[in-house]
Design an enzyme around this catalytic site. Structure first.
Site, PDB file in Angstrom:
ATOM      1  CD  GLN A  58     -38.581  57.627  70.659  1.00 39.12           C
ATOM      2  OE1 GLN A  58     -38.940  58.678  71.175  1.00 39.12           O
ATOM      3  NE2 GLN A  58     -38.877  56.446  71.191  1.00 39.12           N
ATOM      4  CG  HIS A 115     -49.981  53.350  75.765  1.00 36.84           C
ATOM      5  ND1 HIS A 115     -50.106  52.605  74.623  1.00 36.84           N
ATOM      6  CD2 HIS A 115     -48.712  53.823  75.776  1.00 36.84           C
ATOM      7  CE1 HIS A 115     -48.964  52.638  73.953  1.00 36.84           C
ATOM      8  NE2 HIS A 115     -48.097  53.359  74.629  1.00 36.84           N
ATOM      9  CB  SER A 169     -47.371  50.704  69.843  1.00 36.98           C
ATOM     10  OG  SER A 169     -47.720  51.430  70.989  1.00 36.98           O
TER      11      SER A 169
HETATM   12  O1  PAF Z   1     -41.967  54.935  75.250  1.00 34.13           O
HETATM   13  C1  PAF Z   1     -42.350  55.649  74.322  1.00 34.13           C
HETATM   14  O2  PAF Z   1     -43.453  55.491  73.793  1.00 34.13           O
HETATM   15  C2  PAF Z   1     -41.424  56.751  73.810  1.00 34.13           C
HETATM   16  O3  PAF Z   1     -40.103  56.351  73.833  1.00 34.13           O
HETATM   17  C3  PAF Z   1     -41.618  58.094  74.545  1.00 34.13           C
HETATM   18  C4  PAF Z   1     -41.212  57.984  76.004  1.00 34.13           C
HETATM   19  C5  PAF Z   1     -43.065  58.532  74.440  1.00 34.13           C
HETATM   20  C6  PAF Z   1     -40.737  59.164  73.907  1.00 34.13           C
HETATM   21  O4  PAF Z   1     -41.064  59.351  72.563  1.00 34.13           O
END
Ligand code: PAF
Length: 281
Positions: free
Chosen positions: A61, A37, A186
């Site tokens: 998601q 990140h 993560s």
């Molecule tokens: O890749 C991620 O961490 C997630 O899928 C995102 C793009 C932040 C959407 O929640």
């Protein structure tokens, strides 16, 4: 760094910046930040005047509620990490802020959400599309940064951006790996010591598979990768697919495409890791 949890506040701040000609980069995340990140943020810092990072564990998601509950949430550590790089605004909305009411939108991504992650995690990409489109509407950045570990997600987001006419440049950034090759994620902090020692076999096998290209066709390479990883008692391959990097359609001959990617998902106990590797023909 200013921390904002209201979409209206963030929207009006960014609007003002854009009116002054300031370029804006967005790095959407679900937190539990790692070097991967931070590399996205550094990229954004190089290419934009200001960088906005969002941290939101997006419920829509997750096709598995336990996975959603288990997802690491360590916001105070995240804030420290963000302060160590330059981040101008951190957006940390609540669920109610992002989903004041049920969002019933459906998307059509053709083939690219039907395979791999799409077929093993039903509804996952719809949830990604819901949240990313909301973030794009709120922030309206010039550029948005996503890690290539989520290879299929990048393809979906590029498609979504075109489909919804967002004037946003999608910047995919290369996978950042631990010293032993494990792709940063993560979810890695959820691994036990034993699991952690064994998961490096995933990337090692992917790297080795590139050398197998001279001897094996894509189907044989697939079988070899799956067999090698499944030999390890800690690992269970969910899928390994060798696909055209643009269409995500399976490739049977190396000559079929100039840009080929191998995508893998592996279960390590109840943790699921993904990774990918480029094959050049
Ligand atoms: O890749 C991620 O961490 C997630 O899928 C995102 C793009 C932040 C959407 O929640």
């Amino acid at each position: 760094m200013e921390i904002i949890d209201s979409r209206n506040v963030l929207q009006s701040i960014v609007k003002e910046f854009r009116l002054q000609g300031t370029s804006v980069g967005l790095v959407p995340t679900m937190g539990a930040l790692h070097e991967g990140h931070l590399s996205l943020i550094q990229c954004s810092n190089k290419e934009n005047d200001i960088t906005i990072v969002s941290i939101f564990v997006n419920p829509t998601q997750f096709n598995d509620q336990e996975d959603y509950q288990r997802y690491p949430r360590i916001i105070s550590d995240d804030i420290k990490k963000l302060e160590s790089v330059k981040c101008d605004f951190l957006f940390t909305p609540t669920k109610e802020e992002m989903y004041p009411e049920e969002d019933k939108r459906e998307f059509d991504f053709g083939n690219i959400d039907k395979v791999m992650e799409g077929s093993h995690r039903p509804g996952h990409f719809r949830g990604v599309a819901l949240i990313v489109s909301k973030l794009f509407e709120i922030v309206n950045p010039h550029k948005a940064y996503f890690g290539e570990k989520d290879f299929q997600q990048v393809a979906i987001i590029k498609h979504l951006t075109k489909q919804l006419n967002f004037d946003i440049e999608i910047i995919p950034c290369q996978i950042i790996r631990e010293k032993d090759g494990l792709a940063m994620s993560s979810r890695n902090i959820l691994l036990s010591e034993d699991q952690r020692k064994n998961v490096s076999l995933i990337s090692k096998t992917l790297f080795e598979s590139v050398n197998k290209m001279k001897l094996l066709n894509p189907t044989e390479t697939k079988e070899w990768v799956i067999r090698k990883i499944n030999e390890n008692q800690f690992l269970k391959v969910e899928y390994f697919e060798i696909v055209d990097s643009e269409t995500l359609e399976s490739v049977n001959e190396w000559s079929q495409s100039k840009n080929i990617t191998g995508c893998i998902a592996v279960h390590v106990g109840n943790i699921r890791l993904i990774d990918n590797i480029r094959f050049y023909s």
